[in-house]
Every structure is written in C-alpha cells, then in structure tokens.
Enzyme design. Structure first.
Site, PDB file in Angstrom:
ATOM      1  N   ALA A 165       0.678  -1.258   0.145  1.00  0.00           N
ATOM      2  CA  ALA A 165      -0.090   0.089   0.172  1.00  0.00           C
ATOM      3  C   ALA A 165       0.867   1.276  -0.028  1.00  0.00           C
ATOM      4  O   ALA A 165       0.612   2.391  -0.738  1.00  0.00           O
ATOM      5  CB  ALA A 165      -1.030   0.074   1.203  1.00  0.00           C
ATOM      6  N   ASP A 166       1.969   1.436   0.804  1.00  0.00           N
ATOM      7  CA  ASP A 166       2.934   2.378   0.799  1.00  0.00           C
ATOM      8  C   ASP A 166       3.543   2.542  -0.518  1.00  0.00           C
ATOM      9  O   ASP A 166       3.386   3.593  -1.136  1.00  0.00           O
ATOM     10  CB  ASP A 166       4.152   2.190   1.751  1.00  0.00           C
ATOM     11  CG  ASP A 166       3.406   2.598   3.292  1.00  0.00           C
ATOM     12  OD1 ASP A 166       2.936   3.368   3.576  1.00  0.00           O
ATOM     13  OD2 ASP A 166       3.884   1.659   4.101  1.00  0.00           O
ATOM     14  N   ILE A 167       4.079   1.469  -1.100  1.00  0.00           N
ATOM     15  CA  ILE A 167       4.664   1.533  -2.419  1.00  0.00           C
ATOM     16  C   ILE A 167       3.663   2.083  -3.463  1.00  0.00           C
ATOM     17  O   ILE A 167       3.941   3.112  -4.110  1.00  0.00           O
ATOM     18  CB  ILE A 167       5.391   0.000  -2.759  1.00  0.00           C
ATOM     19  CG1 ILE A 167       6.227  -0.132  -1.821  1.00  0.00           C
ATOM     20  CG2 ILE A 167       5.675   0.215  -4.231  1.00  0.00           C
ATOM     21  CD1 ILE A 167       6.868  -1.630  -1.948  1.00  0.00           C
TER      22      ILE A 167
END
Length: 404
Positions: A165-167
C-alpha cells in the site's frame, strides 16, 4: 543532464510512502530537502539498525536527500520550512490528517502564496469520508482494500511481504509530480495533488476487483496459483519445487510435448483450452506434478527454458542478492550512509542518455546549518537555533570503502 536537475523538492515526510516518492525524484536529479524531527528524525530511522547501523527502510528510501532537522512545534522551525518552500518547485507531505494545516503548510495556503508550486499530500484514506481521520498503516490499508482477503493460502490469509500500500501510493505520488511539472512548463500553473493509500491499493486490485464487481464472487486465495490461469503454480521436482506459468494454449502444448513428454495431454478435451484447464484444475495440476517429479529442479529449469515455457526457480533473498541477472547487467552501485558505504540497486528505469543519481543517505540533520543559512538566517541566528534545540545538526562519518 538529469531530467529533474534544477528542481527543488521540500518533503515533510516519514515512514515509506512519501519518502519513496521523493527518492524517485532525487534519483532523477531533483534536489530533495527532507524535513525531520529534531529528536529521532523520520520514524523509519529507528525501525532497525541492520544496514551498518542504519535502518533498512531508511537506507532504501532516503538516498540522495538533504536532511533538515527542525522543531516544527516552534514558530521558528515552521518559518524555516516556509522559507524553503517559497523557493521550491514541489512540496510533499504525509503527516497525520490535518497536521499540515495546523502548521500553515496546507495546500490552499501554500498555493495562494506560490501559485506555481506543486503540492502533494499523501494520506491513508483521503480527504472526506467517514475514515478520513483514522490512522493508516500499510497492513491496515491492505486489509481495507481487500488485498489480504485474496493473498495467502485457501486456509490462511496473509498480507504481502512488502509494504504494498505504501509503495503504490509512493509510485502514484512520484508520477503525479512529474505530470504536474510537465503541465507547469506549458501553463505556468502549479498543482494540488492528493494521493490516498487506499485509492492506490484498490487500483492495484485490478482483475480481482473487476471479477467481484461483475460476477459477485470473491476470487479465492490461491497461494502462488492464479484464479484465471492453469497450470500456474508450484510443482514438485526430485529435490525441490519449480514454478510454472502457462499463459495460453500454445504454451500448454509446448509444456506437455517438449518438456513433460506427454503429447497425449495436448488435445485432451479436459485441458485443450485454458477455460477447460481452469475448470479441471485439480486434474491438470496432478498430471503436471506427476511428471515434474522426474527431474531435479535444475534439470527441469533447463528443459523449460529450452522449450520457451515460462518458469522460475523459487529463490530465497540470499539467492536474489547474488542473482546472476543483476550482476551481469551491473545493477549494483555503492552509496554512502551515516556509518558505512553499502551496495544499493540502481532504480528500474534505464535511460540511454544518463544514469540515475544515487546520492548518499543523510545522517539526521546533516545539512541543517547550511539550510538554515539558505532560508535567510544569519550565522548567529543559525547557531542560536542549533544551541536552543530549535534545530539539530549531525555529521555523517561514512568510510570510503564499499561494504562488500
């Protein structure tokens, strides 16, 4: 010349999503000024100390940046950031919801003062809606986006082994900055960009989401298998396992005739088309597995490669570090960190005209004094800010020799 040389980015960032976005910009030549807390800096600095005394997340995400450590609870610290933003092209932040506005660093205020500025805000759930104020971490977003529900085995769900999700959010943020800067060259106008981790991750759900939308059925968890393709899984060998992924009917024919020595399966009505193979997945997998056991993993890998059938050995990270494909293509470089020089991978885009800039990973506040002066403080004012704890300066001491 690197494509973003001459552009300045001020980033009030921490953890993964925003630092990943700005690291991509730094690799492309942008000057990135990373604003950190005086005490401890970016949270990712303290996740671990496994890379020669520095955190693995931080090393991955923060090379090529300048670190400014200031106390944003003090008016003086906020004013330093405002002055640097006034000279910048891009401002990126992923603070908690509402925090940037409380500091006077929200998009509306900054764009009013600097119409050509590109302002990017990253959050967990986006502005508005019932979840806008909730804390968001990668695992939580993976759960809300449905990613965990389709990841893992039939018996047990799992999150992905990397912060997906961060990436996803970081990649869309970097892409948006490039698009906004290109637009600015044509119109002179800046931009206000909002990136939500939830939006980014749900976009990545792709075919699974559309399957649910149009059939009303949740795609099952398949381990390393695929819901829509067969054979597409891990199969036993004499000494391990081999991943085989047949994408089309010709590939199936090549697999059974050229590799497995079972030409009778090519036109078996249960397996002749992918639709039929998926319908008879258990039988198809059993027929493949019964034959892959005849060879060692290395032998089967060679046979599959010669036949042009897509396949891969299941590698541990120790194998990836020494991967011959990376070594033969010279994908490793050396960068400095606070305590040592380390090996780091070149970013994926390969330009014929230039190589990405892979700068050093900064110590906390390594560039603070110089940036205070750049923001307009006198030398006396800068020294006073440092002595009062409004700002902090630390120096890197990396040796000249690579880590290995």
């Amino acid at each position: 010349m690197l494509p973003l040389e001459g552009f300045t980015v001020v980033a009030l960032e921490q953890a993964v999503a925003a630092p990943l976005a700005t690291r991509h910009l730094a690799d492309l030549g942008a000057r990135v000024i990373k604003v950190e807390r005086v005490e401890g800096g970016d949270f990712a600095r303290g996740y671990d100390h496994v890379v020669a005394g520095t955190g693995a997340h931080f090393v991955w995400l923060n090379r090529g940046k300048e670190s400014l450590a200031v106390d944003l609870k003090s008016p003086e610290g906020v004013e330093v950031v405002r002055r640097l933003v006034a000279r910048a092209d891009v401002f990126v932040q992923n603070l908690a919801p509402g925090a940037a506005a409380r500091l006077g660093l929200d998009a509306a205020r900054l764009r009013a003062d600097h119409p050509g500025l590109v302002v990017v805000g990253l959050s967990g759930y986006g502005s508005g809606g019932p979840m806008a104020q909730r804390k968001a971490y990668d695992m939580l977003i993976q759960a809300e986006a449905g990613l965990i529900s389709i990841t893992g085995t039939p018996d047990e769900p799992a999150k992905t082994g990397i912060p997906t999700a961060d990436i996803a959010a970081g990649m869309y943020a970097a892409q948006s900055v490039l698009a906004a800067l290109l637009r600015r060259t044509r119109t002179g106008d800046g931009a206000t960009v909002e990136i939500s981790m939830l939006d980014a991750t749900i976009e990545w759900m792709g075919h699974a989401l559309y399957t649910q939308l149009h059939t009303g059925r949740q795609p099952p968890r398949m381990g390393v298998g695929h819901t829509s393709i067969a054979p597409y899984d891990s199969y036993p060998t004499r000494d391990g396992r081999m991943l085989i992924g047949v994408q089309n009917d010709r590939g199936w024919r090549d697999l059974v005739t050229k590799v497995l020595g079972a030409p009778e399966l090519a036109d078996d009505e249960r397996f002749a088309t992918n639709v039929q193979r998926v319908r008879h997945r258990a039988e198809c997998d059993a027929e493949v597995a019964r034959r892959t056991r005849e060879w060692t993993t290395a032998e089967l890998d060679a046979r599959l490669a010669e036949a042009g059938v897509p396949a891969a050995q299941l590698k541990d990270l120790s194998d990836v570090v020494g991967h011959p494909q990376l070594r033969s293509r010279e994908r490793w470089r050396s960068v400095g960190t606070e305590f040592a020089r380390i090996d780091a991978l070149l970013p994926p885009p390969i330009f014929e005209e230039f190589e990405a800039r892979m700068g050093d990973v900064p110590a906390l506040g390594q560039h603070t004094r110089a940036l205070l002066l750049e923001a307009g403080l006198t030398e006396e004012e800068a020294d006073r800010a440092l002595s009062r704890g409004v700002a902090a300066q630390h120096d890197a001491s990396a040796p000249d020799s690579p880590s290995n």
